[in-house]
Design an enzyme around this catalytic site. Structure first.
Site, PDB file in Angstrom:
ATOM      1  N   GLY A  11      30.144 -10.209 -34.676  1.00  0.00           N
ATOM      2  CA  GLY A  11      31.163 -10.749 -35.637  1.00  0.00           C
ATOM      3  C   GLY A  11      30.952 -12.089 -35.851  1.00  0.00           C
ATOM      4  N   ARG A  21      25.669 -26.527 -37.599  1.00  0.00           N
ATOM      5  CA  ARG A  21      25.417 -28.141 -37.905  1.00  0.00           C
ATOM      6  C   ARG A  21      25.055 -29.115 -36.288  1.00  0.00           C
ATOM      7  NH1 ARG A  21      28.447 -32.840 -36.843  1.00  0.00           N
ATOM      8  NH2 ARG A  21      28.498 -34.347 -39.217  1.00  0.00           N
ATOM      9  N   VAL A  23      23.316 -28.066 -34.278  1.00  0.00           N
ATOM     10  CA  VAL A  23      22.146 -27.602 -33.640  1.00  0.00           C
ATOM     11  C   VAL A  23      20.980 -28.502 -34.667  1.00  0.00           C
ATOM     12  CG1 VAL A  23      20.328 -25.880 -33.497  1.00  0.00           C
ATOM     13  CG2 VAL A  23      22.732 -25.054 -32.656  1.00  0.00           C
ATOM     14  N   ARG A  72      24.958  -6.585 -37.817  1.00  0.00           N
ATOM     15  CA  ARG A  72      25.185  -5.576 -36.265  1.00  0.00           C
ATOM     16  C   ARG A  72      23.896  -5.369 -36.770  1.00  0.00           C
ATOM     17  NH1 ARG A  72      29.679  -6.839 -33.403  1.00  0.00           N
ATOM     18  NH2 ARG A  72      31.802  -6.768 -34.335  1.00  0.00           N
ATOM     19  N   CYS A  73      23.129  -4.819 -36.110  1.00  0.00           N
ATOM     20  CA  CYS A  73      22.031  -4.702 -36.329  1.00  0.00           C
ATOM     21  C   CYS A  73      21.094  -3.301 -35.849  1.00  0.00           C
ATOM     22  CB  CYS A  73      20.364  -5.717 -35.938  1.00  0.00           C
ATOM     23  SG  CYS A  73      18.786  -4.775 -36.010  1.00  0.00           S
ATOM     24  N   GLY A 102      28.919 -12.881 -29.202  1.00  0.00           N
ATOM     25  CA  GLY A 102      29.393 -12.195 -28.231  1.00  0.00           C
ATOM     26  C   GLY A 102      28.586 -11.821 -27.620  1.00  0.00           C
ATOM     27  N   ASP A 103      29.080 -10.962 -26.606  1.00  0.00           N
ATOM     28  CA  ASP A 103      28.021  -9.859 -25.647  1.00  0.00           C
ATOM     29  C   ASP A 103      26.461  -9.497 -26.348  1.00  0.00           C
ATOM     30  OD1 ASP A 103      27.883  -8.551 -22.876  1.00  0.00           O
ATOM     31  OD2 ASP A 103      27.735  -6.953 -23.964  1.00  0.00           O
ATOM     32  N   THR A 125      32.965 -15.943 -30.343  1.00  0.00           N
ATOM     33  CA  THR A 125      33.207 -14.739 -30.021  1.00  0.00           C
ATOM     34  C   THR A 125      34.768 -14.844 -29.601  1.00  0.00           C
ATOM     35  OG1 THR A 125      33.383 -12.695 -28.797  1.00  0.00           O
ATOM     36  CG2 THR A 125      32.794 -13.770 -27.739  1.00  0.00           C
ATOM     37  N   ASP A 127      37.050 -12.772 -28.982  1.00  0.00           N
ATOM     38  CA  ASP A 127      37.968 -12.362 -27.688  1.00  0.00           C
ATOM     39  C   ASP A 127      38.421 -12.847 -26.843  1.00  0.00           C
ATOM     40  OD1 ASP A 127      37.919 -10.143 -29.915  1.00  0.00           O
ATOM     41  OD2 ASP A 127      36.480  -9.008 -28.990  1.00  0.00           O
ATOM     42  N   ASP A 129      35.735 -13.314 -24.180  1.00  0.00           N
ATOM     43  CA  ASP A 129      35.778 -12.435 -23.404  1.00  0.00           C
ATOM     44  C   ASP A 129      34.217 -11.959 -22.183  1.00  0.00           C
ATOM     45  OD1 ASP A 129      33.912 -11.213 -25.309  1.00  0.00           O
ATOM     46  OD2 ASP A 129      34.742  -9.706 -25.497  1.00  0.00           O
ATOM     47  N   GLY A 170      40.970  -8.193 -30.198  1.00  0.00           N
ATOM     48  CA  GLY A 170      40.857  -7.998 -28.506  1.00  0.00           C
ATOM     49  C   GLY A 170      40.105  -6.518 -27.954  1.00  0.00           C
ATOM     50  N   ARG A 171      39.398  -5.025 -28.508  1.00  0.00           N
ATOM     51  CA  ARG A 171      39.787  -3.848 -27.627  1.00  0.00           C
ATOM     52  C   ARG A 171      39.389  -4.190 -26.372  1.00  0.00           C
ATOM     53  NH1 ARG A 171      39.098  -0.141 -31.418  1.00  0.00           N
ATOM     54  NH2 ARG A 171      37.950  -1.170 -33.224  1.00  0.00           N
TER      55      ARG A 171
END
Length: 329
Positions: A11, A21, A23, A72-73, A102-103, A125, A127, A129, A170-171
């Protein structure tokens, strides 16, 4: 080390562009060639590799989302996809990779690291988390967007003496919902870390309505208690003497122009990624701990659940916010 690539995955979050930028600019300052990979891990498998320079990233610091795009792959989870990714990187003589996400994205980064590729991850991310870092890129912007939207909703809620159920992202984590409830002056946070108590919620609403408070706001983390629509029906079924309306913020929470905090955080983390790789570090995420940049090994942070800040939970309870009952582990 001469060539470093950067990709964004999962996401999108406000601040990914400032990170790319940073990096790029920090890498160029070190005399490196920097490449961007379009469309996340899917783009890596599909060989969507482009050169990045100071002109390419100029002006991107104020843009939400990611100009490299993301995805998302499912193919990358398999060994074949990872080996294909390594082949593409070897083809372009890329020595190391920076992954922003994210994770799930950082688990992908760890997989490449275990196959011998130097990789550094950045926590991108909203969230918040990811274990091991106080804050992730995009969290502050998302919260400021939520605050602005809830403030707007309060105007119509007060005009009609309504209760609003507001769903935020925030699932699996209640961070956004908890913090937004505190900072918007809302009355109830429904989050996965606590068991919802509908009786106490309706008591709060009834008490406010009968004591001339002309509106109430309940902030719900997405996916909790069978969803915010279910939450709305529960309250209405319990015969609350107030009209109850539902608003789902959805992906607008990701679309705000990065705040000062997120622009600075993303810039610091992007620079740190380049400094880490050129110093021989790998297999780690750049984290912020008590305001300082640190490297945390993937194996120390991934597959671990990040709890909510204890001081925020205490604050919420002490200022009268209804959270529900603690979920026993």
């Amino acid at each position: 080390m001469k060539r470093i690539a950067v990709l964004t995955s999962g996401g999108d979050s406000p601040g990914m562009n400032p990170a790319i930028r940073s990096v790029t600019r920090a890498g160029l300052h070190k005399g490196l060639e920097i490449f961007g990979i379009r469309n996340g891990y899917q783009g890596l498998i599909d060989d969507e590799v482009i050169p990045l320079d100071s002109h390419t990233v100029s002006g991107r610091i104020r843009d939400a989302g990611t100009f490299l795009q993301t995805s998302r792959c499912s193919e990358f989870v398999k060994e074949e996809g990872q080996l294909r990714a390594i082949e593409v990187l070897k083809k372009h003589r890329i020595d190391a990779l920076v992954v922003i996400g994210g994770d799930g994205s950082l688990n992908g980064a760890r997989a490449l690291h275990r196959r011998g590729l130097p990789v550094i991850g950045l926590p991108g991310t909203i969230d918040n988390d990811l274990y091991g870092t106080d804050m992730g890129i995009g969290v502050d912007t998302a919260l400021n967007t939520i605050i602005s939207l809830v403030d707007m909703i309060r105007a119509t809620a007060a005009s009609h003496r309504r209760c609003f159920v507001v769903e935020v992202m925030g699932r699996g984590s209640g961070y956004l919902a908890l913090m937004a409830t505190i900072t918007t002056g809302s009355q109830v946070a429904v989050i996965p870390e606590f068991r919802m108590n509908i009786e106490r919620i309706t008591q709060v609403l009834h008490r406010r309505f009968t004591s001339n408070h002309n509106n109430s706001v309940i902030i719900v983390a997405e996916g909790v208690c069978q969803g915010s629509e279910f939450m709305q029906r529960l309250i209405e079924t319990d015969k609350v003497k107030q009209e109850v309306r539902l608003t789902v913020f959805g992906h607008v929470q990701r679309g705000g122009s990065p705040t000062h905090y997120d622009r600075l955080l993303a810039s610091r983390m992007g620079e740190m990624a380049i400094l880490a790789l050129t110093s021989g570090e790998k297999g780690a995420m750049v984290a912020t701990v008590n305001g300082k940049m640190q490297l945390r090994d993937f194996d120390d942070i991934l597959d671990r659940r990040k709890g909510l800040p204890g001081d925020a939970i205490r604050l919420a309870r002490n200022i009268g916010i209804e959270l529900g009952d603690v979920v026993e582990s």
